[in-house]
Scaffold this active site. Structure first.
Site, PDB file in Angstrom:
ATOM      1  N   HIS A 128      11.458  -3.839  -1.343  1.00  0.00           N
ATOM      2  CA  HIS A 128      10.664  -4.509  -2.222  1.00  0.00           C
ATOM      3  C   HIS A 128       9.220  -3.944  -2.051  1.00  0.00           C
ATOM      4  O   HIS A 128       8.736  -4.071  -3.409  1.00  0.00           O
ATOM      5  CB  HIS A 128      10.603  -6.219  -1.695  1.00  0.00           C
ATOM      6  CG  HIS A 128       9.369  -6.898  -2.423  1.00  0.00           C
ATOM      7  ND1 HIS A 128       9.710  -7.389  -3.646  1.00  0.00           N
ATOM      8  CD2 HIS A 128       8.244  -7.154  -2.041  1.00  0.00           C
ATOM      9  CE1 HIS A 128       8.502  -8.010  -3.964  1.00  0.00           C
ATOM     10  NE2 HIS A 128       7.545  -8.002  -3.025  1.00  0.00           N
ATOM     11  N   CYS A 134      14.814  -9.198  -4.240  1.00  0.00           N
ATOM     12  CA  CYS A 134      14.406 -10.305  -5.244  1.00  0.00           C
ATOM     13  C   CYS A 134      15.529 -10.572  -6.277  1.00  0.00           C
ATOM     14  O   CYS A 134      15.717 -11.597  -6.725  1.00  0.00           O
ATOM     15  CB  CYS A 134      13.102  -9.848  -6.025  1.00  0.00           C
ATOM     16  SG  CYS A 134      11.459  -9.783  -5.078  1.00  0.00           S
ATOM     17  N   ASP A 178      -1.541   7.819  -1.046  1.00  0.00           N
ATOM     18  CA  ASP A 178      -0.545   7.703   0.243  1.00  0.00           C
ATOM     19  C   ASP A 178      -0.957   6.639   1.355  1.00  0.00           C
ATOM     20  O   ASP A 178      -2.015   6.485   1.459  1.00  0.00           O
ATOM     21  CB  ASP A 178      -0.083   8.796   0.958  1.00  0.00           C
ATOM     22  CG  ASP A 178      -0.894   9.390   2.243  1.00  0.00           C
ATOM     23  OD1 ASP A 178      -0.613   9.227   3.230  1.00  0.00           O
ATOM     24  OD2 ASP A 178      -2.246   9.658   1.683  1.00  0.00           O
ATOM     25  N   ASP A 202       1.069  16.783   4.936  1.00  0.00           N
ATOM     26  CA  ASP A 202      -0.251  16.409   5.417  1.00  0.00           C
ATOM     27  C   ASP A 202      -0.167  17.377   6.751  1.00  0.00           C
ATOM     28  O   ASP A 202       0.736  17.845   7.097  1.00  0.00           O
ATOM     29  CB  ASP A 202      -0.446  14.858   6.309  1.00  0.00           C
ATOM     30  CG  ASP A 202      -1.656  14.631   6.589  1.00  0.00           C
ATOM     31  OD1 ASP A 202      -2.469  15.482   6.814  1.00  0.00           O
ATOM     32  OD2 ASP A 202      -1.977  13.543   7.078  1.00  0.00           O
ATOM     33  N   CYS A 212      10.061  -8.883  -9.930  1.00  0.00           N
ATOM     34  CA  CYS A 212      10.423  -7.772  -9.392  1.00  0.00           C
ATOM     35  C   CYS A 212      12.239  -7.662  -9.425  1.00  0.00           C
ATOM     36  O   CYS A 212      12.805  -8.536  -9.307  1.00  0.00           O
ATOM     37  CB  CYS A 212      10.152  -7.821  -7.814  1.00  0.00           C
ATOM     38  SG  CYS A 212      10.566  -6.288  -7.153  1.00  0.00           S
ATOM     39  N   CYS A 258      13.952  -5.467  -7.401  1.00  0.00           N
ATOM     40  CA  CYS A 258      14.464  -4.895  -6.296  1.00  0.00           C
ATOM     41  C   CYS A 258      15.789  -5.761  -5.623  1.00  0.00           C
ATOM     42  O   CYS A 258      15.632  -6.848  -6.219  1.00  0.00           O
ATOM     43  CB  CYS A 258      13.324  -4.674  -5.113  1.00  0.00           C
ATOM     44  SG  CYS A 258      13.110  -6.139  -4.109  1.00  0.00           S
TER      45      CYS A 258
END
Length: 383
Positions: A335, A309, A266, A92, A304, A306
């Site tokens: 997550h 989880c 983003d 940015d 999920c 991840c």
């Protein structure tokens, strides 16, 4: 060296499925970037971010010019080496942070002078300076330096702001140092006024950029107004270049924006929410600090993969937050990043299958579902 390129492989009405190639590899679109403002995704290691599916990271010019300094990053090999991120990086320009964080700002045609929010030191940031800093950082996608029009703004205020940003955009283009696999994106401005958005788009096309961002939205105007501006703006942007909606957003914002033809996103929401106890799931958002999770053996999201989880219960995540253990924000951030990357994967597949409208309808239905466990739902009913 490879050239920067954007190839569209499938469309579903306004939505596009594509791939962007840079000097540091490719990323699939629609894409959600990992927010690494100060050259780090908070509470995550770079390899964990990549394991969650993120291919693209975004860092911030303002924060890095203040600390540790762009020259120092350049001496240490650029951002890819400095933060151990071999993939593509966006930076940015710093314009938004100058407006929102810095003290004693003075805006002129030349640029912005301000005092650092860290120690009060005085700085000047101009289009040329922003281009130089982003070059030192070795960003694959450099963003033009613009003035972030405040919201709300009158038509006259928005017009004056946008036109100065367009003059700055020309200066950015003149100062940018082209290299194979690197790109410069222009930023569309114009607040909530369709005529100004069109004027800005035409000015940017005349200058000519490798990609086009839509800025100045998700600043308080509301989702309906944001979508109205995308409807008014996107048709005026080149169809063969990537389109980036800056600072967006929530999952339903992303689904809707993709349907309006946006390719890149983003936002700090998934990481910030992960640090404060909010989890994104296929049944809507969940506050992991809520007492109803205290004995809940379920994962945050059954679908999920991840670590939060796969290996832990809601009860454990709840305990970590209540005990103020740092592992709680770390697991929940992973997550949320995983959730966002899974969402983008599903969106890309829906575009390929030309089923995005059905996906969006099913997504909205799922997000509205009740996440309360069956036993608790029965107790609520009995009450």
């Amino acid at each position: 060296m490879v050239d920067f390129s954007f190839k569209i492989s499938a469309t579903d009405k306004a939505a596009r499925r594509g791939r962007v190639t840079t000097a540091h590899g490719t990323f699939e679109t629609p894409a959600f970037m990992a927010t690494a403002t100060a050259a780090t995704v908070k509470a995550m290691q770079p390899e964990s971010v990549r394991a969650a599916g993120a291919e693209l990271a975004i860092c911030n010019t303002y924060h890095l010019m203040l600390r540790p300094g762009a020259e120092r990053v350049a001496e240490l090999g650029g951002l890819h080496q400095f933060m151990n991120w071999p993939g593509p990086i966006v930076t940015d320009s710093g314009g938004y942070q100058v407006m929102s964080l810095a003290d004693l700002r003075e805006i002129s045609e030349q640029g912005v002078t301000f005092r650092s929010h860290l120690d009060g030191s005085k700085y000047e940031l101009t289009p040329e300076r922003s281009m130089q800093i982003q070059y030192w950082l070795d960003s694959n996608i450099t963003m033009c330096f613009d003035e972030c029009t405040p919201h709300p703004a009158t038509h006259e205020e928005a017009a004056l702001s946008m036109r100065m940003s367009m003059r700055w955009a020309q200066r950015c283009k003149d100062a940018f140092q082209p290299r194979p696999g690197y790109a410069l994106f222009g930023i569309n401005q114009g607040s909530i006024y369709p005529d100004l958005r069109e004027e800005s788009a035409n000015a940017l096309k005349t200058i000519g950029f490798d990609g086009y961002a839509v800025g100045g939205l998700a600043v308080g105007e509301g989702q309906d107004e944001m979508f109205r501006m995308l409807h008014a703006t996107v048709p005026h942007l080149p169809a063969d270049k990537p389109r980036y909606l800056m600072g967006v957003g929530k999952p339903d914002d992303i689904v809707g924006a993709v349907m309006h033809g946006i390719d890149m996103f983003d936002c700090v929401i998934p990481t910030r929410s992960g640090r404060t106890g909010q989890a994104f799931t296929r049944r809507g958002t969940v506050n992991m600090r809520n007492a109803r999770h205290i004995s809940d053996p379920r994962p945050i999201d059954e679908l999920c993969a991840c670590p939060a989880c796969s290996h832990h219960s809601r009860a454990y995540i709840h305990h970590l937050f209540r005990a103020e253990e740092m592992l709680g924000p770390m697991l929940l951030t992973w997550h949320n990043i995983q959730y966002y990357q899974d969402l983008m994967h599903d969106i890309r597949r829906a575009i390929e299958e030309k089923s995005l409208e059905k996906f969006a309808a099913d997504f909205a239905t799922d997000q509205a579902k009740d996440d309360i466990p069956e036993r608790d739902r029965m107790e609520i009913t009995l009450e």
